[in-house]
Write a protein that holds these residues in place. Structure first.
Motif, PDB file in Angstrom:
ATOM      1  N   ARG B 179       0.824  -1.103  -0.158  1.00 30.45           N
ATOM      2  CA  ARG B 179      -0.076   0.016   0.035  1.00 30.45           C
ATOM      3  C   ARG B 179       0.736   1.177   0.079  1.00 30.45           C
ATOM      4  N   THR B 199      -1.882   3.472  11.170  1.00 24.77           N
ATOM      5  CA  THR B 199      -1.670   3.262   9.955  1.00 24.77           C
ATOM      6  C   THR B 199      -2.827   3.196   8.824  1.00 24.77           C
ATOM      7  N   HIS B 200      -2.383   2.947   7.833  1.00 27.54           N
ATOM      8  CA  HIS B 200      -3.437   3.030   6.945  1.00 27.54           C
ATOM      9  C   HIS B 200      -4.181   4.129   6.835  1.00 27.54           C
ATOM     10  N   THR B 201      -3.468   5.182   6.539  1.00 35.85           N
ATOM     11  CA  THR B 201      -4.206   6.510   6.312  1.00 35.85           C
ATOM     12  C   THR B 201      -4.683   6.361   4.799  1.00 35.85           C
ATOM     13  N   ALA B 202      -5.983   7.000   4.688  1.00 36.19           N
ATOM     14  CA  ALA B 202      -6.374   7.161   3.502  1.00 36.19           C
ATOM     15  C   ALA B 202      -6.064   6.324   2.414  1.00 36.19           C
ATOM     16  N   LYS B 203      -6.343   4.915   2.799  1.00 36.12           N
ATOM     17  CA  LYS B 203      -5.709   3.811   1.876  1.00 36.12           C
ATOM     18  C   LYS B 203      -6.483   3.482   0.551  1.00 36.12           C
ATOM     19  N   VAL B 204      -5.582   3.213  -0.290  1.00 33.01           N
ATOM     20  CA  VAL B 204      -6.187   2.560  -1.630  1.00 33.01           C
ATOM     21  C   VAL B 204      -6.968   1.400  -1.424  1.00 33.01           C
ATOM     22  N   GLU B 205      -7.934   1.227  -2.188  1.00 31.86           N
ATOM     23  CA  GLU B 205      -8.697  -0.074  -2.062  1.00 31.86           C
ATOM     24  C   GLU B 205      -7.740  -1.274  -2.257  1.00 31.86           C
ATOM     25  N   LEU B 206      -7.775  -2.270  -1.532  1.00 34.35           N
ATOM     26  CA  LEU B 206      -7.046  -3.297  -1.482  1.00 34.35           C
ATOM     27  C   LEU B 206      -7.357  -4.260  -2.759  1.00 34.35           C
ATOM     28  N   TRP B 209      -8.914  -7.836  -2.746  1.00 35.94           N
ATOM     29  CA  TRP B 209     -10.493  -8.286  -2.275  1.00 35.94           C
ATOM     30  C   TRP B 209     -11.247  -7.897  -3.303  1.00 35.94           C
ATOM     31  N   ILE B 211     -13.117  -8.144  -6.818  1.00 35.98           N
ATOM     32  CA  ILE B 211     -13.545  -9.273  -7.519  1.00 35.98           C
ATOM     33  C   ILE B 211     -13.043  -9.106  -8.668  1.00 35.98           C
TER      34      ILE B 211
END
Lengths: 684, 225
Positions: B179, B199-206, B209, B211
């Motif tokens: 990320r 952690t994970h501020t303003a994160k990009v979609e993973l 997951w 589809i």
């Protein structure tokens, strides 16, 4: 087509192969193609459709319907196979999951239509949202209400969505859908202007918040997210639990972890870790479960090593903890977390790490062999063959005793405390006893002193009233004349000039009285010389209250009688009679003061006799005696004396003035007043 | 400023000094970046490289042979691996090769590999020639460092190198699970050193997951153990 052959209930491998003839398996949902071929097919179809624009919409929907019918018919018989694959899918991720996802995609397309037909009969209880509202206010007091509403709205759709799809999807698909929901919410937070002011940390919290409330509710619904139907989570739970029971003999030696089971602190930590593990089942959303795991792992870390513990120490100790805890529904819990926890949390962070460790521990336990315990195969088999109830290392024993020992320790501590307390109490009790003893002694002394001091005088009083009574009632008392009792009574007062004679006479009178009242035996004791006030006083003290009351009554009643009394008494009557009459008529009021001194004077002669001991004693006795005398005598004698003898007595007093002064005033003050009136009343 | 979040897994046989390596590094970073309550088995730290910040989550693994089969759970989703061996033990070096093979076959995404020869202070007992190790590292595209946890030599360099490689990796956009994002304006990087775990501020979609990415044949990371 494959599906047409389905009724046979037997599926050959060839039937499952892709229609295109590639090596992969086909699937009825993909019209018998494997995923790859199917996708190509679909893409071709789509292109064709696009090319033919929208003219062919109607036939297409027809086609879809028929497809669905086929699928539904095949679905039931296929489900078992599907489940098997589901399990395999974990190992054969790549290929299978590819297929699955296409499969799932297809199915979602399908059921979007079918769910439209289902009535939204399901309603989420309002309590969920009320709880959420309250929680929101507590956790994010500074956030605008719009976010609150937003979050609730999201949870609402989220729950409904999950419930809707739970019936149709298999678990993996559902978990993906849930993950997508989380991402959707995150995206929403990024795009919506309501959240512009919310920083990233708070966004984390918000998504946790949403997850917490949604999953807490969903967790309670049976077979939706927690050990969902269509999985064998429950069976695995049972298997795991049995397995752990079988492995109860595994101890720290087998796992090579450095634990000291005899160390109380160590036991305590393990106990804590175990209770956290057990608590995991009670936690309802994955965040809480993870928190439990984290706390458990921290206990284990401290347990494992004093120095910064490494994974080398952590894992074995954690395995031991799991083995000893045998947490309920372990597999279900782990699956629940892995499926429905926000994936980002699970993949990263401390919680994720420890959870991974827990998963490792579980998988280690599941796959435990003689090798992995580095022990002899035979021995291992031996242990495993042992009934679970028997099996158990010293650790197990120590642990199973853990609760008991703890309790025992607590109890013993309590007992020790109690012991101390009792000792203290005993000590105090002894002190108290000592105090009591000394007090008793003191009291006894005092009493003796008092007894020594308070003697005979009282006697006459009582005797007098009785005498009067009896005397009045019946003459007999006088018969016991001999009264040798030597009372320091004022008889002397009667006849001043011949003091000695008076005394004797008086004594006689008193003697009667004494004899009558008490017992004849005493009267003999009271020899003139030997009559110790003590002896008489003891006797007097005890009965005094008894006697006094009647005395008073009598004194009141028989105010007049006493005067007459002496007359009745044979021996005395002669002497007293004359004096009494004369005295009575006289002014009592004036007479009072003088009489007291008179008595004293009369005492003087006694004093030497009675108080052979000390002067002080004498004094004190005198006081008492005087008082007594005053009381008793007041009715009769005081009255007699005052006027006529007053002058004479005064003269006499002059000699013994010192003694008299101290005693007389008190005596005069205390006693005379109540009695005087009587006296005064009598004569008048 | 660019922020990268990455997971590093420390692999190696038992006794090669994985933990002491980590402990040594923590000890150094302690005052600055590591939350002290976390044991040596897991910690997060921030490393500033060039004009970016790399958040590292270091996962220690159990080195015992019996737990070897559990390793996939640890290195799943890892973006980097420290392969630690003992320069006095040839066996540990060959074990590294095994690890590399395993990683290559099991981890679909590109990973930053670093081969670390520990116990460089025991030069006299060296069993693994420096050249051999370097060559091997080169063949697998890994950096090679020799460290001494005892004397605290070269350890920081290992982590720093890893951070730099991660930065490069993230800019290549090949790795979905790594990320990276630009930190928002209000979040000044210097300030964020205080809270490592935010952690994970303003994160990009993973993408793992998503589809779509799966349907297009991208490797899926199964969350199940």
């Amino acid at each position: 087509m494959i599906t047409s052959k389905m009724p046979s209930l037997r599926i050959d491998q060839n039937d499952l192969k892709c229609k295109n003839g590639c090596d992969y398996f086909g699937n009825p949902q993909w019209q018998g193609y494997c995923s790859k071929c199917h996708r190509e097919q679909m893409q071709r179809q789509r292109k064709a459709e696009k090319a033919s624009s929208f003219t062919s919409t109607l036939p297409r929907s027809d086609q879809r319907k028929s497809e669905r019918g086929l699928k539904l018919s095949s679905h039931a018989s296929f489900s078992k196979f599907e489940e098997k694959r589901l399990r395999q899918s974990e190992t054969l991720k790549k290929t299978n999951l590819l297929k699955f996802n296409v499969f799932k995609k297809n199915i979602t397309d399908d059921h979007e239509i079918s769910t439209e037909r289902r009535q939204p009969e399901f309603k989420i209880p309002t309590a969920v949202f009320e709880g959420m509202k309250a929680d929101f206010r507590v956790r994010f007091p500074s956030f605008p209400p719009q976010i609150d509403r937003d979050a609730r709205g999201f949870v609402h759709t989220f729950i409904l969505d999950v419930i809707k799809w739970a019936a149709i999807m298999n678990v993996d698909e559902l978990s993906e859908r849930v993950q997508k929901q989380y991402q959707r919410f995150m995206k929403h937070m990024e795009t919506s202007q309501h959240y512009a002011s919310v920083d990233s940390d708070a966004r984390e919290l918000l998504i946790d918040f949403v997850e917490k409330h949604a999953m807490t509710y969903l967790h309670e619904l049976p077979s939706i997210v927690f050990s969902p139907s269509g999985t064998d989570d429950e069976r695995q739970d049972r298997a795991m639990s049995e397995r752990i029971q079988q492995l109860s003999w595994v101890g720290e030696k087998h796992l090579e972890c450095k634990l000291d089971r005899n160390n109380a602190e160590c036991r305590r930590l393990l106990y804590k870790a175990i209770s956290e593990l057990l608590g995991m089942d009670a936690a309802r959303w994955s965040g809480a479960k993870l928190a439990r795991v984290r706390r458990c792992a921290r206990h284990v870390l401290r347990l494992a090593a004093p120095a910064p513990a490494s994974a080398d120490d952590l894992l074995p100790a954690l395995i031991l903890a799991v083995l000893k805890a045998n947490p309920p529904r372990l597999i279900s819990n782990i699956n629940y977390v892995t499926r429905f926890c926000n994936a980002q949390r699970l993949m990263t962070g401390e919680g994720g790490y420890y959870f991974t460790n827990l998963c490792c521990a579980v998988s280690f336990i599941q796959n435990m062999t003689a090798e992995s315990l580095s022990m002899d195969k035979k021995e291992f088999d031996c242990y495993m063959a042992m009934p679970a109830s028997i099996g158990g290392s010293a650790w197990a024993a120590a642990l199973s005793l853990c609760g008991a020992t703890r309790e025992a320790e607590e109890q013993s501590a309590l007992a020790a405390k109690l012991l101390e307390q009792t000792k203290e109490i005993q000590r105090e009790a002894e002190n108290m006893a000592n105090n009591a003893a000394t007090f008793e002694e003191q009291i006894a002394k005092k009493v003796q002193d008092v007894l020594a001091k308070t003697p005979l005088e009282i006697k006459p009083r009582r005797e007098l009233p009785r005498l009067r009574r009896e005397g009045v009632g019946s003459a007999p008392p006088p018969t016991t004349e001999p009264g040798p009792a030597r009372t320091s009574e004022p008889p002397a007062l009667l006849n001043e000039p011949s003091v000695v004679i008076d005394e004797t006479e008086k004594l006689n009178i008193l003697g009667f009285e004494v004899v009558e009242e008490r017992s004849p035996s005493k009267s003999p004791q009271l020899d003139r010389l030997s009559d110790l006030k003590q002896s008489s006083s003891t006797e007097l003290l005890t009965p005094s209250p008894m006697v006094l009351t009647p005395f008073d009554c009598r004194s009141l009643d028989e105010v007049l009688t006493p005067d007459e009394f002496p007359d009745n008494i044979p021996g005395l009557s002669d002497v007293n009679y004359d004096i009494d009459l004369s005295d009575f008529s006289a002014d009592t009021s004036l007479a009072e003061d003088p009489p007291a001194p008179d008595r004293r004077r009369t005492f003087d002669p006694f004093a030497p006799q009675t108080s052979k001991d000390s002067y002080k004693l004498l004094e004190s006795f005198d006081e008492f005696s005087i008082v007594d005398n005053a009381r008793e005598s007041d009715p009769y004698e005081v009255v007699h004396r005052p006027d006529p003898f007053g002058s004479v007595l005064d003269n006499d007093e002059g000699r013994a003035s010192i003694l008299d002064d101290s005693g007389s005033p008190t005596a005069a003050c205390l006693l005379p007043s109540p009695i005087q009136p009587q006296n005064s009343a009598k004569p008048t | 400023m660019k922020v990268i979040e990455a997971k590093i897994v420390v692999l190696g046989s038992q006794g090669v000094g994985k933990t002491s390596l980590v402990v040594r590094y923590i000890g150094k970073m302690f005052s600055k970046h590591v939350s002290p309550t976390i044991g040596a088995s897991f910690f997060t730290c921030n490393i500033s490289v060039e004009n970016a910040r790399v958040k590292l989550q270091v996962w220690d693994t159990a080195g015992q042979e019996r737990f070897r089969s559990m390793a996939p759970m640890y290195y799943r989703n890892a973006n980097a691996a420290l392969l630690v061996f003992d320069i006095t033990s040839m066996q540990s070096f060959t074990a590294i090769k095994g690890w590399v093979k395993e990683l290559q076959s099991n981890v679909p995404e590109a990973m930053v590999l670093s081969v670390v020869g520990n116990k460089s202070d025991l030069e006299s007992l060296r069993a693994v020639p420096y050249n051999e190790a370097t060559q091997y590292a080169a063949t697998i595209g890994a950096a090679y460092c020799e460290t001494s946890a005892l004397h605290d030599q070269g350890i920081e360099k290992v982590f720093k190198n890893t951070a730099i490689s991660l930065l490069q990796l993230s800019s290549s956009n090949l790795v979905s699970s790594l990320r990276s994002y630009d930190s928002t304006e209000e979040k000044i990087p210097t300030a964020s050193t205080t809270n490592d775990r935010a952690t994970h501020t303003a994160k990009v979609e993973l993408p793992a997951w998503s589809i779509d990415s799966i349907a297009h044949g991208e490797p899926q990371k199964n969350m199940c153990c």
